[in-house]
Write a protein that holds these residues in place. Structure first.
Motif, PDB file in Angstrom:
ATOM      1  N   ILE A  50      40.593  38.236  51.499  1.00 54.53           N
ATOM      2  CA  ILE A  50      39.340  37.587  50.968  1.00 54.53           C
ATOM      3  C   ILE A  50      38.848  36.552  52.216  1.00 54.53           C
ATOM      4  O   ILE A  50      37.761  36.893  52.551  1.00 54.53           O
ATOM      5  N   PRO A  51      39.566  35.544  52.422  1.00 59.58           N
ATOM      6  CA  PRO A  51      39.197  34.574  53.534  1.00 59.58           C
ATOM      7  C   PRO A  51      38.616  35.265  54.707  1.00 59.58           C
ATOM      8  O   PRO A  51      37.650  34.911  55.320  1.00 59.58           O
ATOM      9  N   LEU A  68      29.597  34.712  48.345  1.00 54.69           N
ATOM     10  CA  LEU A  68      30.803  34.423  48.980  1.00 54.69           C
ATOM     11  C   LEU A  68      31.486  33.240  48.370  1.00 54.69           C
ATOM     12  O   LEU A  68      32.781  33.362  48.550  1.00 54.69           O
ATOM     13  N   GLU A  69      30.877  32.038  48.137  1.00 57.76           N
ATOM     14  CA  GLU A  69      31.366  30.830  47.695  1.00 57.76           C
ATOM     15  C   GLU A  69      32.161  31.319  46.506  1.00 57.76           C
ATOM     16  O   GLU A  69      33.303  30.826  46.112  1.00 57.76           O
ATOM     17  N   ARG A  70      31.512  31.981  45.478  1.00 58.50           N
ATOM     18  CA  ARG A  70      31.881  32.380  44.214  1.00 58.50           C
ATOM     19  C   ARG A  70      33.023  33.162  44.501  1.00 58.50           C
ATOM     20  O   ARG A  70      34.333  32.932  43.704  1.00 58.50           O
ATOM     21  N   LEU A  71      33.382  34.420  45.439  1.00 57.90           N
ATOM     22  CA  LEU A  71      34.593  35.067  45.835  1.00 57.90           C
ATOM     23  C   LEU A  71      35.649  34.122  46.072  1.00 57.90           C
ATOM     24  O   LEU A  71      36.777  34.086  45.766  1.00 57.90           O
ATOM     25  N   VAL A  72      35.340  33.058  46.841  1.00 57.05           N
ATOM     26  CA  VAL A  72      36.625  32.103  47.477  1.00 57.05           C
ATOM     27  C   VAL A  72      36.920  31.397  46.128  1.00 57.05           C
ATOM     28  O   VAL A  72      38.150  30.971  46.124  1.00 57.05           O
ATOM     29  N   GLN A  73      35.987  30.645  45.455  1.00 54.94           N
ATOM     30  CA  GLN A  73      36.313  29.833  44.077  1.00 54.94           C
ATOM     31  C   GLN A  73      37.366  30.728  43.244  1.00 54.94           C
ATOM     32  O   GLN A  73      38.200  30.070  42.734  1.00 54.94           O
ATOM     33  N   ILE A  99      33.487  41.435  44.247  1.00 52.76           N
ATOM     34  CA  ILE A  99      33.782  42.436  45.333  1.00 52.76           C
ATOM     35  C   ILE A  99      32.775  43.519  45.387  1.00 52.76           C
ATOM     36  O   ILE A  99      32.198  43.918  46.036  1.00 52.76           O
ATOM     37  N   ARG A 100      32.534  44.053  43.916  1.00 55.18           N
ATOM     38  CA  ARG A 100      31.572  45.083  43.964  1.00 55.18           C
ATOM     39  C   ARG A 100      30.120  44.668  44.289  1.00 55.18           C
ATOM     40  O   ARG A 100      29.597  45.223  44.964  1.00 55.18           O
ATOM     41  N   SER A 101      29.915  43.333  43.799  1.00 56.30           N
ATOM     42  CA  SER A 101      28.294  42.771  44.292  1.00 56.30           C
ATOM     43  C   SER A 101      28.298  42.659  45.644  1.00 56.30           C
ATOM     44  O   SER A 101      27.523  43.119  46.374  1.00 56.30           O
ATOM     45  N   PHE A 102      29.496  42.207  46.145  1.00 55.87           N
ATOM     46  CA  PHE A 102      29.593  42.069  47.661  1.00 55.87           C
ATOM     47  C   PHE A 102      29.473  43.408  48.563  1.00 55.87           C
ATOM     48  O   PHE A 102      28.545  43.456  49.319  1.00 55.87           O
TER      49      PHE A 102
END
Length: 187
Positions: A50-51, A68-73, A99-102
């Motif tokens: 992820i990072p 992206l911030e939500r994914l990291v959090q 990840i699907r939204s990404f």
């Protein structure tokens, strides 16, 4: 004398049966723990990707920075040492959704899709997701066998004495069970 020999044989047989049943329960418990470890290893691999993925796409996706911030959090929360398996599964369900939204958002950035580094990272993430799905299926199969073992007679007697509790399977979250809004995919 024959009666004494008969009772000795009977006692030995009962002990063999008890030991066999207890060993089966221990084997089932260990199988669940092993499968859970495989799921955790796949989660760790995904967390490690992820990072790198976020760093690669930051320069392209200025408008999706909140995603992206939500994914990291979510990644940080899921790696917390003091969370339960249930909380971890819920967080990983949210990561699945993010990840699907990404992946849907990436469609709006042709330069990003053409990036070799991004393509490699996305392929690694897709492979990881496939392995994670397989690990989840293996875990759920082990949990089902374990739950059957601790709930069925006669092993249920020993399971309660050994303090074995029913395990929860990894299930889809409420959000994952909903049909995707296909109209949003083409905007």
């Amino acid at each position: 004398m024959e009666i004494i020999i008969f009772f000795i044989i009977l006692i030995v047989l009962v002990w063999i049966i008890i030991i066999t049943l207890k060993n089966r329960l221990i084997g089932l418990k260990n199988k669940v723990e092993y499968a859970n470890g495989a799921v955790d290893a796949m989660f760790k691999q995904r967390y490690d990707l992820i990072p790198n993925l976020v760093a690669t796409v930051k320069q392209y996706m200025q408008h999706e920075s909140s995603l992206l911030e939500r994914l990291v959090q979510l990644r940080a929360k899921a790696q917390s040492p003091n969370i339960t398996d249930t909380q971890k599964n819920e967080l990983n369900g949210q990561i699945d959704q993010a990840i699907r939204s990404f992946n849907i958002s990436v469609e709006n950035y042709p330069d990003l899709k053409a990036s070799e580094q991004f393509t490699r990272l996305q392929a690694s993430l897709n492979e990881c997701e496939g392995q994670l799905a397989a690990a989840r299926r293996t875990y759920n199969a082990a949990v089902m066998e374990y739950n059957n073992g601790i709930e069925m007679f006669p092993t249920s007697i020993f399971a309660s004495q050994m303090g074995y509790q029913r395990k929860e399977m990894i299930t889809a979250t409420q959000t994952e069970q909903q049909n995707p809004n296909v109209g949003n995919l083409f905007q």
